[in-house]
Every structure is written in structure tokens, then in C-alpha cells.
Design a protein around this motif. Structure first.
Motif, PDB file in Angstrom:
ATOM      1  N   ASN A   6     -10.750  37.525 -15.552  1.00 42.59           N
ATOM      2  CA  ASN A   6     -11.365  36.413 -16.280  1.00 42.59           C
ATOM      3  C   ASN A   6     -12.705  36.062 -15.646  1.00 42.59           C
ATOM      4  OD1 ASN A   6     -10.767  34.803 -13.996  1.00 42.59           O
ATOM      5  ND2 ASN A   6      -8.761  34.291 -14.833  1.00 42.59           N
ATOM      6  N   VAL A   7     -13.373  35.104 -16.249  1.00 39.10           N
ATOM      7  CA  VAL A   7     -14.714  34.720 -15.793  1.00 39.10           C
ATOM      8  C   VAL A   7     -14.682  34.226 -14.346  1.00 39.10           C
ATOM      9  CG1 VAL A   7     -16.646  33.141 -16.178  1.00 39.10           C
ATOM     10  CG2 VAL A   7     -15.533  34.236 -18.116  1.00 39.10           C
ATOM     11  N   ARG A   8     -13.677  33.421 -13.993  1.00 39.00           N
ATOM     12  CA  ARG A   8     -13.582  32.897 -12.628  1.00 39.00           C
ATOM     13  C   ARG A   8     -13.431  34.041 -11.623  1.00 39.00           C
ATOM     14  NH1 ARG A   8      -8.670  30.620 -12.127  1.00 39.00           N
ATOM     15  NH2 ARG A   8      -8.075  32.549 -11.153  1.00 39.00           N
ATOM     16  N   ASN A   9     -12.538  34.976 -11.899  1.00 41.06           N
ATOM     17  CA  ASN A   9     -12.337  36.096 -10.982  1.00 41.06           C
ATOM     18  C   ASN A   9     -13.579  36.973 -10.885  1.00 41.06           C
ATOM     19  OD1 ASN A   9      -9.774  35.119 -10.636  1.00 41.06           O
ATOM     20  ND2 ASN A   9      -8.749  36.821 -11.625  1.00 41.06           N
ATOM     21  N   LEU A  10     -14.226  37.199 -12.013  1.00 43.49           N
ATOM     22  CA  LEU A  10     -15.454  37.998 -12.014  1.00 43.49           C
ATOM     23  C   LEU A  10     -16.552  37.312 -11.204  1.00 43.49           C
ATOM     24  CD1 LEU A  10     -16.694  40.589 -13.056  1.00 43.49           C
ATOM     25  CD2 LEU A  10     -17.389  39.374 -15.112  1.00 43.49           C
ATOM     26  N   THR A  11     -16.621  35.998 -11.319  1.00 37.72           N
ATOM     27  CA  THR A  11     -17.605  35.231 -10.546  1.00 37.72           C
ATOM     28  C   THR A  11     -17.297  35.311  -9.057  1.00 37.72           C
ATOM     29  OG1 THR A  11     -17.902  33.729 -12.405  1.00 37.72           O
ATOM     30  CG2 THR A  11     -18.674  32.967 -10.262  1.00 37.72           C
ATOM     31  N   LEU A  48      -7.888  36.728  -4.106  1.00 36.34           N
ATOM     32  CA  LEU A  48      -7.443  37.393  -5.326  1.00 36.34           C
ATOM     33  C   LEU A  48      -6.517  38.581  -5.092  1.00 36.34           C
ATOM     34  CD1 LEU A  48     -10.813  37.393  -7.334  1.00 36.34           C
ATOM     35  CD2 LEU A  48      -8.939  35.719  -7.428  1.00 36.34           C
ATOM     36  N   GLY A  49      -6.456  39.068  -3.870  1.00 36.84           N
ATOM     37  CA  GLY A  49      -5.562  40.182  -3.582  1.00 36.84           C
ATOM     38  C   GLY A  49      -6.275  41.511  -3.414  1.00 36.84           C
ATOM     39  N   PRO A  50      -5.491  42.536  -3.071  1.00 35.90           N
ATOM     40  CA  PRO A  50      -6.053  43.848  -2.721  1.00 35.90           C
ATOM     41  C   PRO A  50      -6.830  44.534  -3.842  1.00 35.90           C
ATOM     42  CG  PRO A  50      -3.718  43.747  -2.159  1.00 35.90           C
ATOM     43  CD  PRO A  50      -4.045  42.496  -2.873  1.00 35.90           C
ATOM     44  N   LYS A  51      -6.328  44.460  -5.059  1.00 32.39           N
ATOM     45  CA  LYS A  51      -6.973  45.177  -6.164  1.00 32.39           C
ATOM     46  C   LYS A  51      -8.423  44.717  -6.348  1.00 32.39           C
ATOM     47  CE  LYS A  51      -6.010  44.225 -10.553  1.00 32.39           C
ATOM     48  NZ  LYS A  51      -5.289  44.167 -11.833  1.00 32.39           N
ATOM     49  N   TYR A  52      -8.632  43.426  -6.376  1.00 34.05           N
ATOM     50  CA  TYR A  52      -9.977  42.901  -6.575  1.00 34.05           C
ATOM     51  C   TYR A  52     -10.838  43.066  -5.320  1.00 34.05           C
ATOM     52  CZ  TYR A  52      -8.070  40.972 -10.858  1.00 34.05           C
ATOM     53  OH  TYR A  52      -7.484  40.830 -12.090  1.00 34.05           O
ATOM     54  N   ALA A  53     -10.205  43.075  -4.156  1.00 38.36           N
ATOM     55  CA  ALA A  53     -10.944  43.300  -2.914  1.00 38.36           C
ATOM     56  C   ALA A  53     -11.486  44.724  -2.853  1.00 38.36           C
ATOM     57  CB  ALA A  53     -10.056  43.010  -1.711  1.00 38.36           C
ATOM     58  N   ILE A 183      -6.609  29.057  -7.926  1.00 39.22           N
ATOM     59  CA  ILE A 183      -6.980  30.457  -7.724  1.00 39.22           C
ATOM     60  C   ILE A 183      -5.744  31.277  -7.393  1.00 39.22           C
ATOM     61  CG2 ILE A 183      -8.239  32.063  -6.232  1.00 39.22           C
ATOM     62  CD1 ILE A 183     -10.411  29.886  -5.992  1.00 39.22           C
ATOM     63  N   LEU A 184      -4.948  30.807  -6.448  1.00 38.31           N
ATOM     64  CA  LEU A 184      -3.787  31.557  -6.009  1.00 38.31           C
ATOM     65  C   LEU A 184      -2.696  31.604  -7.083  1.00 38.31           C
ATOM     66  CD1 LEU A 184      -3.569  30.362  -2.306  1.00 38.31           C
ATOM     67  CD2 LEU A 184      -4.521  32.492  -3.183  1.00 38.31           C
ATOM     68  N   LEU A 185      -2.642  30.624  -7.964  1.00 35.51           N
ATOM     69  CA  LEU A 185      -1.663  30.590  -9.037  1.00 35.51           C
ATOM     70  C   LEU A 185      -1.898  31.729 -10.019  1.00 35.51           C
ATOM     71  CD1 LEU A 185       0.685  29.052 -10.377  1.00 35.51           C
ATOM     72  CD2 LEU A 185      -1.035  27.750 -11.630  1.00 35.51           C
ATOM     73  N   ASN A 186      -3.154  32.013 -10.276  1.00 39.82           N
ATOM     74  CA  ASN A 186      -3.516  33.072 -11.243  1.00 39.82           C
ATOM     75  C   ASN A 186      -3.684  34.424 -10.576  1.00 39.82           C
ATOM     76  OD1 ASN A 186      -3.549  31.286 -13.429  1.00 39.82           O
ATOM     77  ND2 ASN A 186      -5.621  30.617 -12.890  1.00 39.82           N
ATOM     78  N   ARG A 187      -3.316  34.542  -9.366  1.00 42.57           N
ATOM     79  CA  ARG A 187      -3.473  35.781  -8.601  1.00 42.57           C
ATOM     80  C   ARG A 187      -2.612  36.875  -9.085  1.00 42.57           C
ATOM     81  NH1 ARG A 187      -3.433  35.952  -2.092  1.00 42.57           N
ATOM     82  NH2 ARG A 187      -3.451  38.163  -2.108  1.00 42.57           N
TER      83      ARG A 187
END
Length: 187
Positions: A6-11, A48-53, A183-187
Motif C-alpha cells: 500500500n501507499v504507506r508501505n511504499l512510502t 515491515l518484515g524481511p520481504k520488504y527489507a 504499522i505492525l498490525l498491517n505487517r
């Protein structure tokens, strides 16, 4: 449950990439013996976790490599490893409190081996990093080239990742509780 970009994660990922590039540029310009190119990767690993890192680390290496430090592109596998393993260590609670030095060591050891192999076998231990000076000093005093690269990488990678984890730990802890939980809820 399917995770969406989503936009938040992309930001947040973009911010992590910017942290990596700015940190790497500072270390590159000052020829520091640490790299400062994984601060954003570790930040995203915690949030956000390993995938996004992994995405953050890879993109940070590409941007740095295309703008000011061509060597960064070759070290992209190190960023991938850092993002994945830091995310796992954070999830397991190894990057918090008294476990932090052990957690940093656990995810630094494989990344140090990868970076040492890249540095030693592709570049003969001499890269754009300030740690190349340490490699040269060790070589002059008689330490074999490959061993001097491995020794240097283990110590400088650990110092680099430990500083990054401390900085990021402070930043994550300083986030307001409602922001962190969202943030952590949508992780």
C-alpha cells in the motif's frame, strides 16, 4: 492473509532506500571503516518484515551504484541477506534489549561472509570503502590477502550493523504507540 504493497508501505520503503543511500554516501565521502548502507534496510526489517527489507536493501544498492559508488551494485546480495536475516532476528526478539549483540552477530556473520567473498574474489579486497585501508595494513604486516579481507569484513560489518541496530532501535522505540501498532498490525 495476503500482504499488499500500500501507499504507506511504499512510502516507508522509499524512506528506507533514502536512508541507505544517504548513509552510504556519508561513509563513502568520509572513507569511514563502516558502511552505513543498511540503516534503512534494518529500519524496514523492523517495521515491515524481511520481504520488504530485501526490496529496500536491493533498491538502495542499485541507487547508490548508479549514482556515486559502482561497487554498491556488486554488494546487493549482502543487502538482500541483511534485510532477510535482520527481519527474522527482529521477529524472534533478538534485536531488542540484552539479546541485541547476539542478534546482530547472528545476522552479521552470513552477511560478512558474503561481503568478504565479493570483496576478496572480485576486487582483491580493495573497494571504495574505508575498510580497504585496514585490509591494506593487514596485508602489509603479512596477513594473507583473503584472510585480511575476511577479518576486516567480520569486524567492520559487525560494528556497522550494531550501530545501525542501535540507531533504528531508538527510532522505532520513539515512534508513538498508535503509529507503531498501526504499522505492525498491517505487517
Amino acid at each position: 492473509m495476503e500482504k499488499k504493497l500500500n501507499v504507506r508501505n511504499l512510502t516507508l520503503i522509499s524512506f528506507g532506500i533514502a536512508l541507505n543511500v544517504v548513509g552510504a554516501f556519508i561513509a563513502y565521502s568520509l572513507r569511514l571503516p563502516i558502511y552505513m548502507d543498511s540503516i534503512g534496510t534494518i529500519f524496514i526489517a523492523c517495521l515491515l518484515g524481511p520481504k520488504y527489507a530485501v526490496i529496500t536493501g536491493l533498491c538502495g544498492s542499485l541507487v547508490s551504484g548508479m549514482t556515486f559508488d559502482i561497487y554498491s551494485i556488486y554488494f546487493a546480495p549482502v543487502q538482500i541477506s541483511t534485510g532477510y536475516l535482520a527481519g527474522l532476528m527482529y521477529k524472534k526478539g533478538f534485536l531488542k534489549g540484552i539479546k541485541t549483540p547476539l542478534g546482530v552477530f547472528i545476522f552479521t556473520l552470513p552477511t560478512s561472509i558474503i561481503s568478504a567473498m565479493i570483496s576478496a574474489f572480485l576486487f582483491g579486497g580493495i573497494t571504495s570503502s574505508g575498510s580497504s585501508y585496514i585490509v591494506q595494513v593487514l596485508s602489509v604486516i603479512g596477513v594473507p590477502d583473503v584472510l585480511s579481507v575476511f577479518i576486516t569484513q567480520i569486524f567492520t560489518d559487525y560494528a556497522d550493523k550494531f550501530v545501525a541496530v542501535l540507531l533504528i532501535g531508538g527510532c522505532v522505540n520513539a515512534l508513538p504507540r498508535n503509529v507503531k501498532s498501526q504499522i505492525l498490525l498491517n505487517r
